[in-house]
Write a protein that holds these residues in place. Structure first.
Motif, PDB file in Angstrom:
ATOM      1  N   ARG A   1       0.842  -1.200   0.000  1.00  0.00           N
ATOM      2  CA  ARG A   1       0.000   0.000   0.000  1.00  0.00           C
ATOM      3  C   ARG A   1       0.874   1.245   0.000  1.00  0.00           C
ATOM      4  NH1 ARG A   1      -3.099  -3.539  -1.389  1.00  0.00           N
ATOM      5  NH2 ARG A   1      -4.759  -4.356  -0.069  1.00  0.00           N
ATOM      6  N   ILE A   2       0.488   2.214  -0.817  1.00  0.00           N
ATOM      7  CA  ILE A   2       1.221   3.480  -0.829  1.00  0.00           C
ATOM      8  C   ILE A   2       0.232   4.567  -0.424  1.00  0.00           C
ATOM      9  CG2 ILE A   2       2.532   5.105  -2.253  1.00  0.00           C
ATOM     10  CD1 ILE A   2       2.799   2.427  -4.137  1.00  0.00           C
ATOM     11  N   ALA A   3       0.432   5.131   0.747  1.00  0.00           N
ATOM     12  CA  ALA A   3      -0.483   6.165   1.235  1.00  0.00           C
ATOM     13  C   ALA A   3      -0.301   7.422   0.385  1.00  0.00           C
ATOM     14  CB  ALA A   3      -0.198   6.449   2.704  1.00  0.00           C
TER      15      ALA A   3
ATOM     16  N   ARG B   1     -10.759   4.516  -0.267  1.00  0.00           N
ATOM     17  CA  ARG B   1     -10.773   3.107  -0.649  1.00  0.00           C
ATOM     18  C   ARG B   1     -10.721   2.197   0.571  1.00  0.00           C
ATOM     19  NH1 ARG B   1      -6.173   1.891  -4.882  1.00  0.00           N
ATOM     20  NH2 ARG B   1      -7.622   0.238  -5.486  1.00  0.00           N
ATOM     21  N   GLY B   2     -10.531   2.780   1.730  1.00  0.00           N
ATOM     22  CA  GLY B   2     -10.444   1.974   2.943  1.00  0.00           C
ATOM     23  C   GLY B   2      -9.146   1.192   3.046  1.00  0.00           C
ATOM     24  N   LEU B   3      -8.110   1.672   2.373  1.00  0.00           N
ATOM     25  CA  LEU B   3      -6.841   0.933   2.398  1.00  0.00           C
ATOM     26  C   LEU B   3      -5.917   1.424   3.511  1.00  0.00           C
ATOM     27  CD1 LEU B   3      -5.974   0.665  -1.425  1.00  0.00           C
ATOM     28  CD2 LEU B   3      -7.159  -1.001   0.028  1.00  0.00           C
ATOM     29  N   VAL B   4      -5.847   2.742   3.670  1.00  0.00           N
ATOM     30  CA  VAL B   4      -4.960   3.326   4.681  1.00  0.00           C
ATOM     31  C   VAL B   4      -5.718   4.468   5.372  1.00  0.00           C
ATOM     32  CG1 VAL B   4      -2.796   4.596   5.049  1.00  0.00           C
ATOM     33  CG2 VAL B   4      -2.877   2.792   3.319  1.00  0.00           C
ATOM     34  N   PRO B   5      -5.803   4.439   6.709  1.00  0.00           N
ATOM     35  CA  PRO B   5      -6.502   5.538   7.404  1.00  0.00           C
ATOM     36  C   PRO B   5      -5.780   6.868   7.144  1.00  0.00           C
ATOM     37  CG  PRO B   5      -5.864   3.765   8.934  1.00  0.00           C
ATOM     38  CD  PRO B   5      -5.196   3.468   7.630  1.00  0.00           C
ATOM     39  N   PHE B   6      -6.555   7.943   7.101  1.00  0.00           N
ATOM     40  CA  PHE B   6      -5.911   9.241   6.835  1.00  0.00           C
ATOM     41  C   PHE B   6      -6.610  10.345   7.608  1.00  0.00           C
ATOM     42  CE2 PHE B   6      -9.202   8.559   3.695  1.00  0.00           C
ATOM     43  CZ  PHE B   6      -9.859   9.767   3.616  1.00  0.00           C
TER      44      PHE B   6
END
Ligand code: ATP
Ligand code: MG
Length: 633
Positions: free
Chosen positions: A173-175, A199-204
């Motif tokens: 994953r690349i934020a 996308r629900g991949l990395v919290p931000f």
């Protein structure tokens, strides 16, 4: 009655206006053009003056009206293990909702929207939504770091940025959000809003008052209807930065009508794509191929376009072919760099899937060396069509067009992308005298006469002077567009690209294209990939230095030395001793841009002990480090 391609090409230039007026019928116009080409103010050209049209209408609405259920966008992500298919009707609904969101944020005609996204459907929705309302999109390759992104934010000055939490590359994953936040902090221009597709991949973290949630707004605008804005043909549609292989990227600006006509024509004549079929380009929306031949071209032609988030080797090196089989892809587009990656894997993988739907594989972006071309042609059993162009031209400038009714097809020839495409008045000039090289096999700089055909850049965004001075004033005494590529034409009229004009080296008074030496070395069976640069030499002016990626790492220093000797001997025999590299250094990877282009400029600088300059487009910094270590051994 069939005519030769040469005659056909000539007519495209001598009868320019009637030729393109005919092609303009391929798209829908709200108001027909009043003038085909206004070339009265060189080097600027205006196509289909007075006509009004819309890219989104031609790509989406007109097909949704007649074939609503047909597939339009097929999205496959091997990164997140998802697939989604949108019909033309569904695509139109998504684009209208996105357009409504943009309008609600105050984005109007002529405003810029910067799109910093990975290969997800929402990126295409955002591009098409901009086209729909007349906003100018500027897609920046997702994965560029903050500094590159910041310079593009400052140049494009977007009102809104569309982005996401993260991309993914080879499972990692690349934020994006922290990179984007940092870029906005770095840039002088500040967008008023950032539309976040989560996308629900990395919290931000969300910036209150600036960041907007796409899912929430998407629900609010669920069944929004937003009509297409009818735009005069010469209205800017988008800006896109070049790869930055040779220096600071230039913001290429394109129009609406000329681009639509050029793409529609190329989809038919060059690619032979038909409505209802599936087109698959492995490029990225961050590059020109992604603009012309993932989003706009295939959709304008009424084809389904396959958008792929993933690498060509995961879950294994047959993934591209499994997609061809599954979606019955008829036309495919990739880059030599992707083929070289596959070449490191078992050739049997090319035969594992049913490729009977596939008619041809088009490759562009870098020279296609003959060994790589042959390897993929034999492996797939379909024609491999090399095509040469630039971000600036928007569509192929040299290739072979095999689908023009009544016109003889020019056979493909390995090592050459082909012949000048219709509409392009291509010449080879001596770069110092500006004299046209009319004899075969003379080396010169490849240029295009004014006016550039439809679809080519209008100017450099916000900088007409840079457009004129960079592109049109480089050959003394000639007001021609320079491609900055070095080439030759053989007796049959095939053009060979010998490298960038920057990459021509001068060994003891002999001018050599680094490309020629690379082509020779890559023919050695133990070599997977190679880069040749010229480095300063006290005695000879310059000497060639080769960096080769071996197919298998030599077992010992002696084995490496032996291989180096074989490679040098090969160059001696094929090109002569002047071309022989002073050394052949074996590396694991070569420094490339994010679009897979060799950064010879950086290699050369490092080899000469200079500062490699702007490296923001470099893909893997490790590649240069490795070179540095080797050189200082
Ligand atoms: P910059 O202009 O910023 O240095 P760039 O030229 O790498 O970047 P692009 O517009 O993406 O940016 O690349 C176009 C260039 O790629 C061409 O000018 C040519 O050098 C090379 N190229 C593209 N297709 C081919 C091909 N089929 N054969 C040989 N070279 C190609
Ligand atoms: Mg360029």
């Amino acid at each position: 009655m069939t005519q030769t391609y040469a005659d056909f090409h000539r007519r495209s230039l001598t009868e320019r206006d009637s030729f393109w007026a005919e092609q303009a019928k391929r798209i829908d116009w709200q108001t027909p053009p009043q003038q085909v080409c206004d070339a009265s103010r060189p080097p600027f050209a205006r196509w289909f003056v007075g006509g009004t049209t819309n890219l989104c209408h031609n790509a989406v609405d007109r097909h949704a009206a007649t074939r609503p259920e047909d597939q339009a966008l097929i999205w496959v992500s091997t990164e997140v293990g998802q697939e989604k298919i949108y019909s033309f009707a569904q695509l139109q609904a998504e684009v209208e909702a996105m357009a409504a969101i943009l309008l609600a944020q105050g984005v109007g005609q002529g405003d810029r929207v910067l799109i910093y996204m990975p290969m997800v459907p929402e990126a295409a929705f955002a591009m098409l939504a901009c086209a729909r309302i007349g906003a100018i999109h500027s897609v920046v390759f997702g994965g560029f770091a903050s500094v590159s992104l910041a310079s593009r934010i400052d140049d494009a000055a977007p009102k809104l940025i569309v982005s996401t939490d993260a991309g993914s590359r080879a499972g990692k994953r690349i934020a994006y959000k922290p990179l984007l936040d940092e870029a906005i902090a770095l840039s002088a221009h500040k967008p008023t809003g950032v539309l976040m597709v989560d996308r629900g991949l990395v919290p931000f973290e969300r910036v209150v008052g600036r960041d907007l949630d796409y899912a929430t707004l998407r629900r609010q605008h669920d069944s929004a209807r937003v009509p297409c804005a009818w735009l005069e043909s010469n209205t800017p549609s988008y800006t896109l930065y070049t790869s930055g292989t040779t220096g600071t990227p230039k913001g290429v600006q394109r129009d609406v009508g000329g681009y639509a006509v050029a793409l529609a024509t190329s989809m038919d004549w060059i690619f032979g794509g038909k409505a209802g079929e599936t087109y698959f380009s492995t490029s990225d929306i961050g590059w020109v191929v992604g603009h012309s031949y993932i989003v706009y071209g295939p959709l304008i032609a009424g084809m389904a376009t396959l958008m792929f988030e993933g690498t060509p080797v995961q879950p294994d090196a047959a993934v591209l072919w499994s997609l061809v089989e599954k979606y019955r892809v008829t036309v495919m587009f990739s880059a030599p760099t992707a083929v070289r990656v596959l070449k490191k894997h078992d050739a049997a993988l090319l035969k594992r899937h049913d490729l009977s739907s596939l008619r041809a594989l088009f490759l562009a972006g870098e020279p296609l060396d003959e060994p790589t071309g042959r390897w993929i042609a034999e492996g797939l059993g379909v024609p491999i069509i090399d095509n040469y162009w630039q971000t600036e031209t928007g569509w192929p400038l040299l290739t072979v067009a095999h689908h023009i009714a009544g016109v003889e097809a020019v056979p493909t020839r390995f090592g050459s992308p082909g012949v000048p495409m219709y509409g392009y008045d291509v010449k080879l000039l001596d770069e110092t005298s500006g004299v046209e090289l009319s004899e075969p096999n003379q080396k010169g700089v490849l240029v295009i006469e004014h006016p550039l055909p439809p679809g080519a850049l209008q100017t450099v965004w916000g900088d007409d002077a840079r457009f004129v001075n960079t592109y049109w004033k480089s050959v003394p005494g000639r007001n021609v567009y320079s491609t900055f590529d070095w080439g030759l034409r053989d007796a049959q009229g095939y053009t060979f690209i010998l490298g960038r004009t920057d990459d021509v080296i001068n060994v003891a008074g002999h001018r050599l294209g680094t490309r020629e030496i690379e082509e020779c070395i890559s023919g050695h069976p133990a070599v997977a990939e190679v880069a040749v640069v010229g480095v300063a030499d006290q005695l000879k002016g310059q000497v060639a230095l080769a960096f080769a990626v071996p197919r298998e790492t030599p077992a010992s220093p002696e084995a490496a030395l032996a291989l180096e000797g074989q490679i040098m001997k090969r160059v001696d025999e094929q090109l002569g001793a002047v071309a022989r590299p002073s050394r052949v250094l074996f590396v694991g990877i070569l420094p490339k841009t994010r679009s897979g282009k060799l950064l010879r400029r950086a290699l050369q600088a490092v080899a000469e002990g200079r500062d490699p300059g702007d490296l923001t487009t470099l893909d893997d910094p490790g590649a240069l480090l490795q070179v540095k270590t080797l050189l200082h051994k």
